[in-house]
Design a protein around this motif. Structure first.
Motif, PDB file in Angstrom:
ATOM      1  N   ARG A 403       0.831  -1.208   0.000  1.00 39.41           N
ATOM      2  CA  ARG A 403       0.000   0.000   0.000  1.00 39.41           C
ATOM      3  C   ARG A 403       0.865   1.258   0.000  1.00 39.41           C
ATOM      4  O   ARG A 403       0.561   2.238  -0.663  1.00 39.41           O
ATOM      5  CB  ARG A 403      -0.932   0.012   1.207  1.00 39.41           C
ATOM      6  N   LEU A 406       2.449   1.970  -3.361  1.00 36.23           N
ATOM      7  CA  LEU A 406       1.461   2.496  -4.301  1.00 36.23           C
ATOM      8  C   LEU A 406       1.006   3.904  -3.927  1.00 36.23           C
ATOM      9  O   LEU A 406       0.187   4.499  -4.616  1.00 36.23           O
ATOM     10  CB  LEU A 406       0.243   1.573  -4.345  1.00 36.23           C
ATOM     11  N   LEU A 408      -0.752   4.671  -1.302  1.00 39.60           N
ATOM     12  CA  LEU A 408      -2.089   4.643  -0.716  1.00 39.60           C
ATOM     13  C   LEU A 408      -2.058   4.935   0.771  1.00 39.60           C
ATOM     14  O   LEU A 408      -3.086   5.069   1.404  1.00 39.60           O
ATOM     15  CB  LEU A 408      -2.755   3.285  -0.966  1.00 39.60           C
ATOM     16  N   ARG A 435       2.851   6.035 -11.667  1.00 42.42           N
ATOM     17  CA  ARG A 435       1.654   5.196 -11.505  1.00 42.42           C
ATOM     18  C   ARG A 435       1.424   4.310 -12.719  1.00 42.42           C
ATOM     19  O   ARG A 435       0.803   3.266 -12.620  1.00 42.42           O
ATOM     20  CB  ARG A 435       0.439   6.084 -11.262  1.00 42.42           C
ATOM     21  N   ILE A 440      -0.658  -3.245  -9.807  1.00 39.43           N
ATOM     22  CA  ILE A 440      -0.891  -4.238  -8.753  1.00 39.43           C
ATOM     23  C   ILE A 440      -1.974  -5.230  -9.176  1.00 39.43           C
ATOM     24  O   ILE A 440      -2.897  -4.892  -9.909  1.00 39.43           O
ATOM     25  CB  ILE A 440      -1.282  -3.550  -7.415  1.00 39.43           C
ATOM     26  N   ARG A 461      -8.708   0.804 -19.356  1.00 41.08           N
ATOM     27  CA  ARG A 461      -8.683   2.038 -18.559  1.00 41.08           C
ATOM     28  C   ARG A 461      -7.277   2.588 -18.273  1.00 41.08           C
ATOM     29  O   ARG A 461      -7.045   3.780 -18.451  1.00 41.08           O
ATOM     30  CB  ARG A 461      -9.476   1.817 -17.260  1.00 41.08           C
ATOM     31  N   LEU A 465      -5.976   6.338 -19.245  1.00 44.15           N
ATOM     32  CA  LEU A 465      -5.510   7.247 -18.199  1.00 44.15           C
ATOM     33  C   LEU A 465      -4.149   7.823 -18.552  1.00 44.15           C
ATOM     34  O   LEU A 465      -3.810   8.932 -18.171  1.00 44.15           O
ATOM     35  CB  LEU A 465      -5.448   6.488 -16.873  1.00 44.15           C
ATOM     36  N   ARG A 510      -5.135  -6.284 -16.883  1.00 47.46           N
ATOM     37  CA  ARG A 510      -5.250  -4.864 -16.582  1.00 47.46           C
ATOM     38  C   ARG A 510      -3.944  -4.321 -16.000  1.00 47.46           C
ATOM     39  O   ARG A 510      -3.542  -3.197 -16.260  1.00 47.46           O
ATOM     40  CB  ARG A 510      -6.406  -4.628 -15.599  1.00 47.46           C
TER      41      ARG A 510
ATOM     42  N   ARG C  99     -12.261   9.350   3.683  1.00 47.65           N
ATOM     43  CA  ARG C  99     -11.968   8.594   4.907  1.00 47.65           C
ATOM     44  C   ARG C  99     -11.261   9.485   5.933  1.00 47.65           C
ATOM     45  O   ARG C  99     -11.265  10.696   5.820  1.00 47.65           O
ATOM     46  CB  ARG C  99     -11.127   7.357   4.594  1.00 47.65           C
ATOM     47  N   THR C 166      -9.243   0.226  -4.891  1.00 49.62           N
ATOM     48  CA  THR C 166      -7.822   0.369  -4.564  1.00 49.62           C
ATOM     49  C   THR C 166      -7.004   0.454  -5.850  1.00 49.62           C
ATOM     50  O   THR C 166      -6.079   1.274  -5.959  1.00 49.62           O
ATOM     51  CB  THR C 166      -7.356  -0.842  -3.733  1.00 49.62           C
ATOM     52  N   ARG C 169      -7.376   3.880  -7.297  1.00 48.42           N
ATOM     53  CA  ARG C 169      -6.537   4.833  -6.555  1.00 48.42           C
ATOM     54  C   ARG C 169      -5.084   4.674  -6.964  1.00 48.42           C
ATOM     55  O   ARG C 169      -4.375   5.649  -7.193  1.00 48.42           O
ATOM     56  CB  ARG C 169      -6.640   4.572  -5.048  1.00 48.42           C
ATOM     57  N   ALA C 170      -4.642   3.420  -7.024  1.00 48.13           N
ATOM     58  CA  ALA C 170      -3.237   3.153  -7.282  1.00 48.13           C
ATOM     59  C   ALA C 170      -2.823   3.635  -8.666  1.00 48.13           C
ATOM     60  O   ALA C 170      -1.708   4.083  -8.856  1.00 48.13           O
ATOM     61  CB  ALA C 170      -2.950   1.663  -7.137  1.00 48.13           C
ATOM     62  N   ARG C 171      -3.738   3.536  -9.658  1.00 52.76           N
ATOM     63  CA  ARG C 171      -3.315   3.971 -10.985  1.00 52.76           C
ATOM     64  C   ARG C 171      -3.574   5.459 -11.183  1.00 52.76           C
ATOM     65  O   ARG C 171      -3.367   5.985 -12.270  1.00 52.76           O
ATOM     66  CB  ARG C 171      -3.983   3.126 -12.068  1.00 52.76           C
ATOM     67  N   GLY C 172      -4.000   6.137 -10.116  1.00 57.11           N
ATOM     68  CA  GLY C 172      -4.049   7.592 -10.142  1.00 57.11           C
ATOM     69  C   GLY C 172      -5.308   8.180 -10.738  1.00 57.11           C
ATOM     70  O   GLY C 172      -5.271   9.266 -11.303  1.00 57.11           O
ATOM     71  N   GLU C 173      -6.432   7.483 -10.638  1.00 58.29           N
ATOM     72  CA  GLU C 173      -7.687   8.065 -11.096  1.00 58.29           C
ATOM     73  C   GLU C 173      -8.038   9.263 -10.211  1.00 58.29           C
ATOM     74  O   GLU C 173      -7.682   9.311  -9.035  1.00 58.29           O
ATOM     75  CB  GLU C 173      -8.828   7.034 -11.010  1.00 58.29           C
TER      76      GLU C 173
END
Lengths: 604, 313, 275
Positions: A403, A406, A408, A435, A440, A461, A465, A510, C99, C166, C169-173
């Motif tokens: 996490r 990444l 997070l 990114r 992951i 996607r 992006l 993906r 959160r 997750t 989030r991780a790929r930066g959306e």
């Protein structure tokens, strides 16, 4: 056998789903004597748990038992009235479940829950029942029985709860004990202890024990006999060492070969295809679609149970060929991409913290906020083009590290260096590039895809992006999907219509579609059946060879780790125990904990 | 447990303070001039400015708020603009009258609903279950202000004319008359609450009956009766208790309506009266008291809940 | 989901709802008689063929008044719910996405609002807005929105825990993409169900406000006003009470059956999916 305690004859079970009878188990027969441990092994959809609930007479309301008989001693169970059943359950047969947390009443002291069963079936005073409870708590190696007696389930660990469940079942002194995946939810070391305990108690109590699991390795530890179940059909039944070492059914053979080996003697081989759920599957061999040795007869006629040597029975038309050493890829191939001496990712003295929630206001007052250190002072390098595995039990902090990489969660102390730069110092553009380069794949296939989006769009996607056109994205996604073995018919499907293995392939597609430099694999095969797991492992190795992507594998399963990783890092309680080349660590572990883990790792 | 009580009370107090702020902000600074509203459009400028001074309308908002809260802490709710009386003296009796209504309603609802809900869950799909479910549907669907008048038509008017259609007699004056005056409003209030509580108790119990630990208890060979009493009730009722506390908010809203239906001199009717006459200090006082009652009840329910559920303690 | 699997309660509730909506739309354009036409010669006339629900104390046709009121009452139910959802959904998505302390802060504020009973909260808002049909609608919408924030946030949190979020989030959306493209499509079913249950409640509460004289103002009349007028006349005739009383109850039964039926059905479909 003279002292057969449990006898199941021609048992069939079906479930009425929307007016259609869906068969779950067909014509199952087996015997079990006192002091004998029968392991029933099967993948999901095999009907293994259903059998146990049928024996307990606790099937769902829509279940039917069209034929068969279940006897304990001389007593037929299927005709017992509810009242008779109440005296039978617990007293003669007891059952233990996979999830000990849900199985215990949250608002009742665990000791009382054990004593309650004793009082129900034995004429003892309350004080005697308490004493007996405590002696059983001691026998299942719960420390300080007096204190534990008065505890509530949430105050115990998972392993302790399962020990309570075992004490609860055995204190009622049943003749037959049924265990449904009793160690699956537990960490490896705890699992090993519980299996040992089960084995000992079964002998001491002269129990007839049925141990149901998907895990051949766990069963190898405890079972005298093994019964292999597939799609509701008994495939093979025989003495444990024969079934494991010299299987006589093609399915058993394939299942054994699908298991990853800790010593890496041979790679895990997938069983192609999926388990059949067809209503009419019993008109032929149920394994027919996936069998490597299939013949015409298998498609038309249901095989009978054929006796083989030494008390083995096998449901196959043919004496299977001696398992020949098939042309499998040489093991050296995996290590072909030489890892660079440079590192792609570097962690320097990284500490990661979670805020601890307090009661009421205290959690919100900044000066009272407490932090839980999930990872403490961890440093390691991920060599470019390499594959590093982080292993540890639940709570070791291995997923927390993923996490943090990444982005997070914040890094409390220390630095993360990616490609020579501190991640914390990244500019916006650099962060976006980062990114793209780090992807992951997760443990739970159903959770990792959005249920409301079509497969192709989800895979496309990450490319969109990155700022590419829609067409380019869709094309890249199509190519990637075919690379993971999913053809065009999957493009417009929704995740709900895919199997676990297929979903995991989509998730991997993906992750790979944006050509990442580093792929984090968080327990990528843990939720899958063994036969499917092998396919995913093969795929990952293949993709690694073709793309040269660096892997960071997070797993609790040493055998799985061995299939992919070149380096290993052992984590315990957020601290690094040992790190190094995987061959060296496995053959010559330095740290005590690594040794414990390796000893606890089960192998057939 | 003590720590839990203290911490819960502190949060409750904090919540109340915030509630008072919400009430004050949304009622004090209204479009238009409170002084004009009170004295009418024909009032002289001199009278108006005198009144503004008297009401403290010229002071900064924070000062006004602090003075209001400070007064309440000392038991001074201010003076009603329309009645010209200190609000504290009006509020006491009305509050007690409403409290009686609330407590009776909750008691009746709990006594009726919990056994019915449990029975209904145990016999899921049976005639009892279906009857209870259908009646509870009507219960949650007939609005209180409809059910109340219908009760009056049925029981307070000829031909039956059994019970008074409105009013209130203090318990200490005449217990029998008190009871006769309570029956219809309590019935009207109880209807929705009971119906809702039955349904929640039922679904809470069904949840428990499906749980793995009930399976464990059954597979121990315990008779169903023992499974229910020892393993289901306690866990099932913990949910019911939470629901009851939340439902109380609904009851407090209903009270405003039902007191109007039965011309019952409680705090709800006082609120409606105050709003009708735009008596701002009175509105502030009554709504705050209602909210405070709700907050306190929730704290009590919370503490009781954690006594039933050792995990929360 | 097959057509044949639809629950009886969804059917019945759905039919009542559709009928109520049609009744309201019809009533918006046309009534058999002018609902405001006073005829003192036929005060409290009993039901007849021409006036199936009888007449009130001013000799006005009850059916016509009921039809005109249907529009007011139903717009209250739907309008207040729509407003509550348009406040509740974005706030819940935001809290669930952020959160941490932002979420905690929002939920503390929601807790404060939730500790004021929603009808009483609506009364407080009406004090500052003034009494009218529209203001009652706004007040109810605002007063019920905290409940939506709480319910929907729980659902958002469950959805956010999934790995696909997750991964996003991780790929930066962006935050908006995650909230409205990843999460929102997955939580529509429960939102619609909670919404349809709330329509019944808002209709009831809106009528209650009118009953108290704080909603729709005479001579216009929604069902709450009609019930009050009916109650005041019970010593003369019960018909002016009975018509609106039965109509409003049936309408609310309809909304509740529909909402809860859908909820049960979705819960059951889930169970089937899990085997």
């Amino acid at each position: 056998m003279a002292d057969t305690v449990l006898s199941v004859r021609d048992l069939s079970i079906e479930f009425d789903v929307g007016g259609i009878a869906r068969p779950a188990v067909r014509d199952l027969s087996f015997d079990l004597s006192a002091g004998e441990v029968l392991g029933i092994v099967g993948e999901s959809g095999s009907g293994k748990s259903t059998i146990l609930f049928a024996i307990m007479r606790y099937l769902a309301d829509n279940a039917r038992v069209p034929n068969g008989s279940i006897r304990v001693g001389t007593q037929e169970l299927l005709t017992l009235s509810r009242r008779e059943l109440d005296h039978f359950r617990g007293n003669r047969i007891a059952m233990i479940f996979q999830d000990p947390t849900g199985a215990l009443n949250p608002s009742m002291r665990v000791g009382d829950q054990i004593a309650e069963g004793i009082l129900r079936h034995q004429t003892l005073t309350v004080a005697e029942a308490r004493a007996k409870t405590m002696s059983w708590m001691a026998r299942v190696q719960l420390e300080t029985p007096k204190l534990t007696y008065a505890k509530f389930p949430h105050e115990l660990s998972g392993g302790q709860r399962q020990r309570v469940m075992i004490a609860l079942a055995l204190a009622m002194e049943p003749d037959v004990l049924l265990m449904d995946e009793p160690t699956t939810a537990l960490d490896a070391v705890v699992q090993a202890h519980i299996l040992e305990l089960v084995r000992t108690l079964a002998v001491e109590e002269n129990l007839a024990l049925v141990f149901v699991t998907h895990d051949l390795a766990a069963i190898a530890k405890v079972a005298d006999r093994i019964l292999v179940l597939y799609a509701g059909e008994l495939m093979e039944n025989g003495p444990a060492n024969l079934v494991l070492n010299n299987p006589s059914h093609p399915y058993t053979q394939a299942l054994l070969k699908a298991m990853p080996k800790l010593d890496w003697s041979e790679p895990a081989l997938a069983i192609p295809g999926m388990i059949s759920e067809a209503v009419d599957r019993f008109s032929a061999c149920v394994f027919v679609d996936r069998c490597a040795q299939v013949k015409e007869k298998c498609r038309t006629t249901r095989p009978k149970l054929e006796p083989r040597r030494n008390g083995v029975v096998s449901r196959c038309h043919f004496q299977p060929f001696k398992p020949k050493l098939s042309a499998r890829p040489p093991r050296v191939e995996i290590s072909i991409p030489v890892k660079d001496s440079s590192s792609i990712l570097q962690l320097n003295n990284v500490t990661l913290e979670y805020p601890l929630k307090g009661v009421g206001l205290s959690g919100f007052l900044p000066w009272e906020a407490k932090q839980f250190q999930a990872v403490r002072d961890v440093s390691f390098n991920v060599p470019a083009n390499g594959a590093l595995a982080i292993v540890g039990e639940s709570g070791s902090g291995k997923s927390t590290i993923a996490r943090a990489i990444l982005g997070l969660m914040p890094v409390a102390r220390g630095t993360l260096i990616f490609g020579g730069e501190d991640i914390a110092q990244f500019s916006r553009t650099r962060l976006r590039e980062f990114r793209q380069m780090v992807q992951i794949a997760f443990q739970h296939p159903t959770s990792s895809l959005n249920p409301r989006k079509r497969i192709l769009h989800q895979v496309a996607r990450p490319v969109l992006l990155a700022g590419q056109t829609r067409d380019a994205g869709l094309q890249a996604a199509e190519e990637m999907l075919s690379a993971v073995g999913l053809n065009a018919s999957f493009h417009d499907r929704m995740p709900a219509s895919l199997s676990g293995g297929q979903l995991q392939r989509v998730a991997i597609a993906r992750a790979f579609v944006s050509c990442p430099k580093l792929l984090i694999l968080d327990e990528p095969t843990t939720a899958l059946d063994v036969s499917v797991q092998a396919g995913i492992l093969e795929l990952l190795v293949e993709l690694k060879l073709n793309t040269g992507c660096t892997f960071l594998l997070i797993s609790h399963d040493l055998a799985v780790v061995r299939q992919i990783a070149q380096d290993i890092l052992v984590l315990k309680g957020g601290v690094v125990c040992e790190t190094g080349d995987i061959d060296q660590v496995f053959s010559n572990p330095q740290h005590e904990y690594t040794k414990t883990l390796l000893n606890a790792a089960l192998q057939v | 447990m003590l720590a839990k009580i203290i911490s819960r009370s502190v949060t409750g107090l904090f919540t109340l303070l915030m509630v008072s702020l919400v009430i004050f902000v949304s009622t004090q600074f209204l479009p238009g001039d409170a002084a004009v509203t009170l004295l009418g459009d024909n009032a002289t400028e001199e009278a108006l400015s005198h009144l503004r001074e008297e009401l403290g309308l010229n002071e900064p908002a924070v000062t006004q708020y602090l003075r209001w809260v400070g007064g309440i802490v000392q038991g001074d709710f201010g003076v009603s603009q329309t009645l010209g009386l200190p609000i504290g003296t009006i509020l006491g009796d009305r509050f007690i009258a409403s409290l009686q209504l609330t407590i009776l309603t909750i008691l009746v609802a709990a006594i009726v609903a919990i056994p019915l809900g449990v029975l209904s869950a145990i016999g899921q799909g049976s005639t009892i279950d279906r009857t209870v479910l259908s009646i509870s549907y009507l219960g949650i669907s007939i609005p209180d202000f409809v059910f109340g008048p219908l009760l009056i038509v049925a029981f307070a008017l000829p031909p039956l004319a059994l019970l008074p259609s409105s009013g209130y007699v203090p318990l200490s004056d005449d217990p029998l008359a008190w009871l006769r005056h309570m029956i219809l409003p309590v019935t009207a209030l109880t209807a929705v609450l009971t119906a809702h509580l039955v349904r929640q108790t039922r679904s809470g119990m069904l949840e428990v009956l499906k749980s793995d630990y009930v399976r464990t208890a059954r597979l121990k060979g315990l008779p169903e009766r023992q499974v229910l009493w020892r393993h289901c009730l306690r866990n099932g009722l913990a949910t019911t208790l939470t629901v009851l506390a939340l439902d109380l908010g609904f009851v407090m809203g209903s009270i405003v309506v039902i007191e109007e239906v039965f011309a019952y001199p409680g705090i709800g009717r006082l609120t409606v009266f105050a709003i009708g006459d735009r008596d701002i200090p009175l509105i502030q006082a009554t709504t705050l008291v209602i909210a405070a009652t709700f907050v306190v009840a929730n704290i009590l329910a919370d503490i009781a809940h954690s006594m039933l559920n050792p995990k929360l303690e | 989901m097959k057509r044949g699997d639809i629950d009886t309660s969804v059917w019945v509730g759905g039919s009542i709802t559709v009928f109520a909506v049609l009744f309201a739309i019809l009533g918006f354009f046309w009534q058999p008689f002018d609902p405001l036409m006073i005829d003192l010669t036929s005060r409290f006339a009993d039901p007849s063929l021409a006036h199936p629900l009888g007449k009130d104390g001013f000799g006005r046709d009850m059916l016509s008044r009921l039809m005109a009121g249907a529009w007011k009452s139903l717009t209250m139910g739907f309008g207040a719910t729509f407003l509550a959802l348009s406040i509740g959904v974005p706030v819940a998505l935001f809290a669930g996405y952020m959160r941490g302390w932002v979420d905690q802060l929002i939920m503390r504020v929601v807790d404060v609002f939730l500790s004021i009973p929603s009808l009483v909260f609506a009364l407080i808002i009406i004090v500052s807005l003034g009494t009218s049909h529209m203001n009652a609608l706004i007040a109810l919408g605002i007063a019920t929105s905290p409940r939506f924030v709480r319910i929907i946030r729980t659902i958002v949190m469950d959805t956010m825990a999934h790995d696909y979020v997750t991964a996003a989030r991780a790929r930066g959306e962006t935050a908006l993409f995650i909230q409205y493209r990843e999460v929102l499509p997955n939580i529509w079913p429960p939102i619609i169900i909670e919404g349809s249950i709330n329509v019944g409640f808002a209709l009831m509460a809106g009528a209650a406000l009118s009953y108290l004289g704080l909603g729709t103002q005479p001579p216009a009349a929604d069902w709450g006003v009609l019930v009050r007028d009916g109650q005041q006349a019970i010593n003369q005739s019960i018909w002016p009470l009975l018509g609106p009383a039965i109509t409003i109850s049936i309408a609310i039964v309809g909304f509740n059956l529909l909402g809860e039926g859908l909820r049960d059905q979705i819960a059951r479909t889930k169970v089937h999916e899990h085997g």
